[in-house]
Design a protein around this motif. Structure first.
Motif, short mmCIF file in Angstrom:
data_model
loop_
_atom_site.label_atom_id
_atom_site.label_comp_id
_atom_site.label_asym_id
_atom_site.label_seq_id
_atom_site.Cartn_x
_atom_site.Cartn_y
_atom_site.Cartn_z
N CYS A 1 3.10 6.05 -2.80
CA CYS A 1 4.24 6.83 -3.33
C CYS A 1 4.15 6.96 -4.84
O CYS A 1 4.36 8.05 -5.38
CB CYS A 1 5.55 6.17 -2.93
N GLU A 2 3.85 5.86 -5.51
CA GLU A 2 3.80 5.87 -6.97
C GLU A 2 2.65 6.74 -7.50
O GLU A 2 2.78 7.36 -8.55
CB GLU A 2 3.64 4.44 -7.50
N LYS A 3 1.54 6.78 -6.76
CA LYS A 3 0.35 7.49 -7.25
C LYS A 3 0.22 8.92 -6.76
O LYS A 3 -0.41 9.75 -7.41
CB LYS A 3 -0.91 6.72 -6.86
N LEU A 4 0.81 9.25 -5.57
CA LEU A 4 0.55 10.57 -5.02
C LEU A 4 1.74 11.23 -4.33
O LEU A 4 2.07 12.37 -4.61
CB LEU A 4 -0.61 10.49 -4.00
N ASP B 1 0.83 -1.21 0.00
CA ASP B 1 0.00 0.00 0.00
C ASP B 1 0.85 1.25 0.00
O ASP B 1 0.58 2.22 -0.72
CB ASP B 1 -0.93 0.01 1.21
N LEU B 2 1.91 1.26 0.80
CA LEU B 2 2.79 2.43 0.86
C LEU B 2 3.48 2.68 -0.47
O LEU B 2 3.60 3.83 -0.91
CB LEU B 2 3.81 2.27 1.98
N LYS B 3 3.91 1.61 -1.12
CA LYS B 3 4.54 1.77 -2.43
C LYS B 3 3.54 2.37 -3.42
O LYS B 3 3.88 3.28 -4.18
CB LYS B 3 5.06 0.43 -2.94
N ASN C 1 13.12 10.07 -5.65
CA ASN C 1 13.24 8.72 -5.10
C ASN C 1 12.49 8.68 -3.78
O ASN C 1 12.32 9.72 -3.13
CB ASN C 1 14.71 8.36 -4.82
N TYR C 2 12.07 7.50 -3.37
CA TYR C 2 11.45 7.37 -2.06
C TYR C 2 11.95 6.12 -1.36
O TYR C 2 12.36 5.16 -2.01
CB TYR C 2 9.91 7.36 -2.16
#
Length: 80
Positions: free
Chosen positions: A63-66, A58-60, A74-75
């Protein structure tokens, strides 16, 4: 409940005018020897009703969407 921290930084090679401004301000305040300042952002999140594997996925997705502009940022994700 799972506690997580997402740290977002600019990719190497991406200009960081805010980091440069901070670097100049620190120098003006008398902090010598500070060089190559890069700024970023940190998000602390609490996720309820999930396990670690689902939380990471979910966290990934967050990050990818918002949360991150993956073209220039980078995250990293850390789960407590």
């Amino acid at each position: 409940m799972i506690k997580a921290r997402v740290t977002i930084t600019l990719k190497n090679g991406v200009l960081d005018p805010q980091g440069k401004a901070i670097e100049g301000a620190l120098s003006a305040l008398g902090f010598e020897g500070v060089d190559h300042v890069r700024q970023g952002k940190v998000f602390d999140l609490e996720l309820e009703g999930t396990d670690k594997t689902k939380a990471e996925a979910d966290l990934k997705a967050m990050c990818e969407k918002l949360l991150a502009n993956t073209v220039i940022e980078n995250y990293t994700i850390s789960i407590a």
